[in-house]
Design an enzyme around this catalytic site. Structure first.
Site, PDB file in Angstrom:
ATOM      1  N   ASN A   1       0.800  -1.234   0.000  1.00  0.00           N
ATOM      2  CA  ASN A   1       0.000   0.000   0.000  1.00  0.00           C
ATOM      3  C   ASN A   1       0.833   1.283   0.000  1.00  0.00           C
ATOM      4  O   ASN A   1       0.390   2.305  -0.514  1.00  0.00           O
ATOM      5  CB  ASN A   1      -1.036  -0.022   1.135  1.00  0.00           C
ATOM      6  CG  ASN A   1      -0.419  -0.078   2.504  1.00  0.00           C
ATOM      7  OD1 ASN A   1       0.766  -0.378   2.648  1.00  0.00           O
ATOM      8  ND2 ASN A   1      -1.196   0.201   3.512  1.00  0.00           N
TER       9      ASN A   1
ATOM     10  N   GLU B   1       4.616  -3.753  12.368  1.00  0.00           N
ATOM     11  CA  GLU B   1       3.637  -2.687  12.083  1.00  0.00           C
ATOM     12  C   GLU B   1       2.447  -3.383  11.440  1.00  0.00           C
ATOM     13  O   GLU B   1       2.506  -3.764  10.270  1.00  0.00           O
ATOM     14  CB  GLU B   1       4.235  -1.657  11.120  1.00  0.00           C
ATOM     15  CG  GLU B   1       5.416  -0.889  11.674  1.00  0.00           C
ATOM     16  CD  GLU B   1       5.030   0.116  12.752  1.00  0.00           C
ATOM     17  OE1 GLU B   1       3.827   0.340  12.977  1.00  0.00           O
ATOM     18  OE2 GLU B   1       5.940   0.655  13.380  1.00  0.00           O
TER      19      GLU B   1
ATOM     20  N   CYS C   1      -3.211   1.607   6.881  1.00  0.00           N
ATOM     21  CA  CYS C   1      -3.417   1.016   8.207  1.00  0.00           C
ATOM     22  C   CYS C   1      -3.995   2.013   9.204  1.00  0.00           C
ATOM     23  O   CYS C   1      -4.654   1.614  10.155  1.00  0.00           O
ATOM     24  CB  CYS C   1      -2.107   0.454   8.716  1.00  0.00           C
ATOM     25  SG  CYS C   1      -0.782   1.660   8.607  1.00  0.00           S
TER      26      CYS C   1
ATOM     27  N   GLU D   1       8.493   3.041  14.160  1.00  0.00           N
ATOM     28  CA  GLU D   1       9.258   3.422  12.967  1.00  0.00           C
ATOM     29  C   GLU D   1       9.178   4.932  12.834  1.00  0.00           C
ATOM     30  O   GLU D   1       8.191   5.546  13.226  1.00  0.00           O
ATOM     31  CB  GLU D   1       8.668   2.765  11.721  1.00  0.00           C
ATOM     32  CG  GLU D   1       8.882   1.269  11.705  1.00  0.00           C
ATOM     33  CD  GLU D   1       8.553   0.627  10.359  1.00  0.00           C
ATOM     34  OE1 GLU D   1       7.762   1.190   9.583  1.00  0.00           O
ATOM     35  OE2 GLU D   1       9.100  -0.462  10.098  1.00  0.00           O
TER      36      GLU D   1
HETATM   37  P1  NAD Z   1      -0.010  -9.007   4.131  1.00  0.00           P
HETATM   38  O1  NAD Z   1       0.218  -9.333   5.556  1.00  0.00           O
HETATM   39  O2  NAD Z   1      -0.839  -9.917   3.333  1.00  0.00           O
HETATM   40  O3  NAD Z   1       1.382  -8.897   3.353  1.00  0.00           O
HETATM   41  C1  NAD Z   1       2.427  -8.063   3.797  1.00  0.00           C
HETATM   42  C2  NAD Z   1       3.740  -8.644   3.340  1.00  0.00           C
HETATM   43  O4  NAD Z   1       3.913  -9.908   3.970  1.00  0.00           O
HETATM   44  C3  NAD Z   1       3.834  -8.914   1.834  1.00  0.00           C
HETATM   45  O5  NAD Z   1       5.157  -8.690   1.406  1.00  0.00           O
HETATM   46  C4  NAD Z   1       3.485 -10.385   1.746  1.00  0.00           C
HETATM   47  O6  NAD Z   1       4.020 -11.016   0.588  1.00  0.00           O
HETATM   48  C5  NAD Z   1       4.178 -10.892   2.997  1.00  0.00           C
HETATM   49  N1  NAD Z   1       3.685 -12.172   3.501  1.00  0.00           N
HETATM   50  C6  NAD Z   1       2.439 -12.699   3.416  1.00  0.00           C
HETATM   51  N2  NAD Z   1       2.419 -13.928   3.993  1.00  0.00           N
HETATM   52  C7  NAD Z   1       3.669 -14.166   4.454  1.00  0.00           C
HETATM   53  C8  NAD Z   1       4.291 -15.248   5.132  1.00  0.00           C
HETATM   54  N3  NAD Z   1       3.615 -16.344   5.477  1.00  0.00           N
HETATM   55  N4  NAD Z   1       5.606 -15.150   5.444  1.00  0.00           N
HETATM   56  C9  NAD Z   1       6.305 -14.044   5.110  1.00  0.00           C
HETATM   57  N5  NAD Z   1       5.778 -12.991   4.464  1.00  0.00           N
HETATM   58  C10 NAD Z   1       4.474 -13.051   4.142  1.00  0.00           C
HETATM   59  O7  NAD Z   1      -0.577  -7.519   4.112  1.00  0.00           O
HETATM   60  P2  NAD Z   1      -0.920  -6.602   2.859  1.00  0.00           P
HETATM   61  O8  NAD Z   1      -2.224  -7.032   2.308  1.00  0.00           O
HETATM   62  O9  NAD Z   1       0.240  -6.516   1.925  1.00  0.00           O
HETATM   63  O10 NAD Z   1      -1.047  -5.175   3.574  1.00  0.00           O
HETATM   64  C11 NAD Z   1      -2.209  -4.778   4.205  1.00  0.00           C
HETATM   65  C12 NAD Z   1      -2.087  -4.934   5.710  1.00  0.00           C
HETATM   66  O11 NAD Z   1      -0.931  -4.244   6.167  1.00  0.00           O
HETATM   67  C13 NAD Z   1      -3.239  -4.285   6.440  1.00  0.00           C
HETATM   68  O12 NAD Z   1      -3.636  -5.093   7.515  1.00  0.00           O
HETATM   69  C14 NAD Z   1      -2.654  -2.972   6.946  1.00  0.00           C
HETATM   70  O13 NAD Z   1      -3.305  -2.433   8.059  1.00  0.00           O
HETATM   71  C15 NAD Z   1      -1.245  -3.379   7.242  1.00  0.00           C
HETATM   72  N6  NAD Z   1      -0.359  -2.221   7.245  1.00  0.00           N
HETATM   73  C16 NAD Z   1       0.156  -1.794   8.434  1.00  0.00           C
HETATM   74  C17 NAD Z   1       0.976  -0.678   8.470  1.00  0.00           C
HETATM   75  C18 NAD Z   1       1.544  -0.176   9.766  1.00  0.00           C
HETATM   76  O14 NAD Z   1       2.490   0.592   9.717  1.00  0.00           O
HETATM   77  N7  NAD Z   1       1.034  -0.590  10.910  1.00  0.00           N
HETATM   78  C19 NAD Z   1       1.286   0.007   7.300  1.00  0.00           C
HETATM   79  C20 NAD Z   1       0.749  -0.458   6.092  1.00  0.00           C
HETATM   80  C21 NAD Z   1      -0.066  -1.585   6.095  1.00  0.00           C
END
Ligand code: NAD
Length: 475
Positions: free
Chosen positions: A146, A244, A278, A455
């Site tokens: 995102n 995060e 997020c 962060e």
């Molecule tokens: P996601 O958890 O599906 O994926 C995030 C990353 O993790 C990607 O690179 C994905 O390929 C990887 N991933 C997925 N499964 C994995 C595994 N089993 N092992 C290792 N890596 C794995 O999330 P998303 O759909 O990409 O992002 C949206 C989510 O991220 C939302 O819940 C949002 O709130 C959160 N987010 C949080 C912040 C924050 O700073 N707190 C910032 C941005 C997004």
């Protein structure tokens, strides 16, 4: 391409991954797609590079990072176009991400020079006690789609500033932006092995990063479900972790709030990045006596938002990242209707004759209640429900009634109430009359199941440092 030990590489298998524009559905590129072998090699090279990178001075690391920040800015328009093409956000927002993403690099370039230790008063005169800070080692970084630039720089810049080396796995939908950032690392002349990029299946790469004992730190931004798995998987080798994770932000409007400012704030915190942030507002709580007026004004503004291809300069809301995301958004809306929610605007998919993407109309739901899914789950899309409340105590309890604790917003003209809300809201980030609390200087991070660690800000670099206690017997 992958970037391992200072070289642009194909995967060992020759496998590639196709990348699509979520606004048009068109294939825009393909990239090398690797697995655990390349990841292991990247970790080993990062470990080799750490032996010399940790010996550099903060001043030296700062100079290289400043060059990286300059290069991101010089190539800003090209990177912004890449962001919009691969994940859909409006080009105006992608340009803002260039500013925030490069600012993180510049900020941590400065912080590289300010890694102080402590002298501790000793209990006896013949002892000298110190706390020194040292880089933790190889960092495994996993980022979401995102904010494909700033989530990468907000992790890699403090890691490098601290003296760590990095292996990054970006999200599979947005590797092109990560590649552009790595081109900046390459052009800035970072020594080989200091930063490494692997693109491939999440579980396989994640398993190598979390199990390999050479990796001393995992930093992750993404969903809470995946974050919990990474915490569990990192336990066997006792790695330091920063998480995060997801959010479910409440947006509270008291009867004494400036209504127009609150409506503007709700629009910007909800529909920025098409609700895929997020810290996006996910629940609006409005004092009962002003709720109808607030809802009408909010829906009127939401209706005016221009939805379309992010590459058009006038677009304010782009597509959702994929069909699965659209289905989740639509299921939250349908569930809200089934629980007596009233759709004030939107509530359905949006079709364009010339675009094949996943567009959803900006949606405002009135008369929301706690039985709705949207009251408990992160929607991650352009939908917002309006709940009402009668008292300060009631709204605090409702706002905190979730396992998430990332960001909360509150609008009031009563200073005392604002301060009470600051104290009572169980969230890592609280915006009082401020819909945009995040700046480079902010320590960004969540409480409860929204995460561990910070962060950004001066705190960001601490996540990549270890504290070592030293006692010298003077004799
Ligand atoms: P996601 O958890 O599906 O994926 C995030 C990353 O993790 C990607 O690179 C994905 O390929 C990887 N991933 C997925 N499964 C994995 C595994 N089993 N092992 C290792 N890596 C794995 O999330 P998303 O759909 O990409 O992002 C949206 C989510 O991220 C939302 O819940 C949002 O709130 C959160 N987010 C949080 C912040 C924050 O700073 N707190 C910032 C941005 C997004």
């Amino acid at each position: 391409m992958l970037y391992i030990n200072g070289e642009w590489r194909h995967s060992l298998s020759g496998n590639t991954l196709d990348i699509y524009n979520p606004a048009t559905g068109e294939k825009i590129s393909n990239v090398a797609y690797c697995g655990k072998e390349e990841t292991r090699e990247a970790i080993e090279k990062a470990h080799d590079a750490f032996q010399t990178w940790k010996q550099t001075t903060g001043q030296e690391r700062a100079q290289l990072l400043k060059k990286v920040a300059d290069l991101i800015r010089e190539n800003g328009e090209e990177i912004a176009q890449t962001i919009t093409k691969e994940m859909g956000k409006p080009i105006t927002e992608a340009r803002r991400e260039i500013i925030s993403g490069s600012n993180y690099v510049e900020w941590f370039a400065e912080e590289a020079k300010r890694i102080y230790g402590e002298t501790i008063p000793a209990p006896q005169i013949d002892k000298h006690l110190m706390l020194v800070q040292q880089p933790i080692g190889v960092v495994g970084a996993i980022t979401p789609w995102n904010y494909p630039l700033s989530m990468v720089t907000r992790k890699i810049a403090p890691a490098l500033a601290a003296g760590c080396t990095v292996v990054l796995k970006p999200a599979p939908s947005t590797p092109l932006t990560a590649i552009k950032v790595f081109e900046c690392f390459y052009k800035a002349g970072l020594p080989k092995g200091v930063v490494n990029l692997v693109i491939g299946p999440a579980e396989e790469i994640g398993a190598e990063l979390t199990s390999n004992p050479l990796v001393r730190k995992i930093t992750f931004t993404g969903s809470t479900t995946v974050g919990k798995k990474l915490i569990r998987d990192s336990a066997d080798t006792v790695k330091k972790i920063s998480m995060e994770l997801g959010g479910h932000a409440p947006f509270i409007v008291f009867e004494d709030a400036n209504m127009d400012a609150a409506v503007e704030g709700a629009i910007s915190t909800k529909f920025v990045n098409n609700g895929q942030t997020c810290i996006c507002t996910n629940r609006i709580y409005v004092a009962e006596e002003i709720a109808e007026e607030f809802g009408e004004k909010l829906a009127a503004k939401a209706l005016q938002l221009i939805v379309g291809n992010g590459l058009n300069e006038s677009t304010q809301v782009g597509p959702l990242i994929n069909e699965q995301a659209l289905k989740k958004v639509d299921s939250h809306v349908k569930d809200a209707i089934a629980h007596n929610g009233e759709i004030l605007c939107g509530g359905e998919r949006m079709e364009f004759s010339n675009l094949n993407g996943c567009f959803y109309k900006p949606t405002v739901i009135n008369h929301a209640n706690d039985r709705m899914k949207i009251a408990q789950e992160e929607t991650f899309g352009p939908v917002v429900p309006i709940f009402t409340f009668k008292s300060e105590g009631e709204v605090i309890e409702k706002a905190n009634n979730t396992n998430y604790g990332l960001a909360a917003y509150c609008y009031t003209s009563d200073l005392g109430r604002g301060l009470r809300m600051m104290r009572e809201l169980d969230y890592g980030i609280v915006g009082i009359n401020d819909p945009a609390p995040i700046v480079t200087q902010s320590p960004f991070g969540g409480l409860k199941e929204s995460g561990i660690g910070k962060e950004g800000g001066k705190q960001g670099i601490q996540e990549y440092l270890e504290k070592k206690f030293v006692s010298i017997l003077i004799g």
